[in-house]
Enzyme design. Sequence first.
Site, PDB file in Angstrom:
ATOM      1  CG  HIS A 187      73.445  -3.095  15.583  1.00  0.00           C
ATOM      2  ND1 HIS A 187      72.384  -2.676  14.833  1.00  0.00           N
ATOM      3  CD2 HIS A 187      74.340  -3.615  14.696  1.00  0.00           C
ATOM      4  CE1 HIS A 187      72.618  -2.947  13.549  1.00  0.00           C
ATOM      5  NE2 HIS A 187      73.806  -3.509  13.447  1.00  0.00           N
ATOM      6  CD  GLU A 188      78.143  -3.312  15.267  1.00  0.00           C
ATOM      7  OE1 GLU A 188      78.529  -4.297  14.604  1.00  0.00           O
ATOM      8  OE2 GLU A 188      77.470  -2.394  14.770  1.00  0.00           O
TER       9      GLU A 188
ATOM     10  CG  HIS B 210      76.247  -7.893  13.348  1.00  0.00           C
ATOM     11  ND1 HIS B 210      75.590  -8.271  12.197  1.00  0.00           N
ATOM     12  CD2 HIS B 210      76.156  -6.544  13.396  1.00  0.00           C
ATOM     13  CE1 HIS B 210      75.120  -7.189  11.586  1.00  0.00           C
ATOM     14  NE2 HIS B 210      75.432  -6.122  12.291  1.00  0.00           N
TER      15      HIS B 210
ATOM     16  CB  CYS C  49      72.685  -2.958   9.835  1.00  0.00           C
ATOM     17  SG  CYS C  49      73.911  -4.272   9.839  1.00  0.00           S
ATOM     18  CG  LEU C  50      78.093  -0.073   8.167  1.00  0.00           C
ATOM     19  CD1 LEU C  50      79.542  -0.223   8.621  1.00  0.00           C
ATOM     20  CD2 LEU C  50      77.928   1.137   7.267  1.00  0.00           C
TER      21      LEU C  50
ATOM     22  CD  GLN D 292      78.308  -5.580  10.102  1.00  0.00           C
ATOM     23  OE1 GLN D 292      78.810  -5.142  11.129  1.00  0.00           O
ATOM     24  NE2 GLN D 292      77.459  -4.887   9.361  1.00  0.00           N
TER      25      GLN D 292
ATOM     26  N   GLY E 167      79.392   1.052  13.910  1.00  0.00           N
ATOM     27  CA  GLY E 167      80.000  -0.188  14.375  1.00  0.00           C
ATOM     28  C   GLY E 167      80.128  -1.183  13.243  1.00  0.00           C
TER      29      GLY E 167
HETATM   30 CO    CO Z   1      74.916  -4.173  11.845  1.00  0.00          CO
END
Ligand code: CO
Length: 148
Positions: free
Chosen positions: A130-131, A134, A88-89, A51, A46
Amino acid sequence: MAIRKIITLENDMLRKISKPVTKFDESLWDLLDDMKDTLIKSTGVGLAAIQVAVLKRIFVISVNNTYFEVINPKITFMSGTQTGQEGCLSIPGKQCKVTRPNKVTVEFYDRFGNPMTLTATDFMARAICHENDHLDGILYIDHVKPKN
Ligand code: CO
């Protein structure tokens, strides 16, 4: 379509609150197309707009050959719990165990401004939580209890 740079933990922008999308126009579609390219190139699950340094309430998810775009989401139902590894990216190379709801319902808009509802379980529910975090400046590491 283009790959955008993913910002990482040391960038304070990740802690900001994203703003609702108000225009479902071509500039939104360009952003969504870029987010898709960026997510697929990074082999992540995701990606939230913040991000890629865009403060908008948008995320994209790619799980089990299912890809979808989520705009202005509201989680309207949660039940159960699950605990599993999460990464997480924006925090490359790290993973931690995080407890999340096992089932969630999310109301959101698609890229054309149509209202949508999705109920997800297991890993998909985890990815949505999770997303969604953010968009409020919350990172998965905030859910990890420090070991004393
Ligand atoms: Co993340």
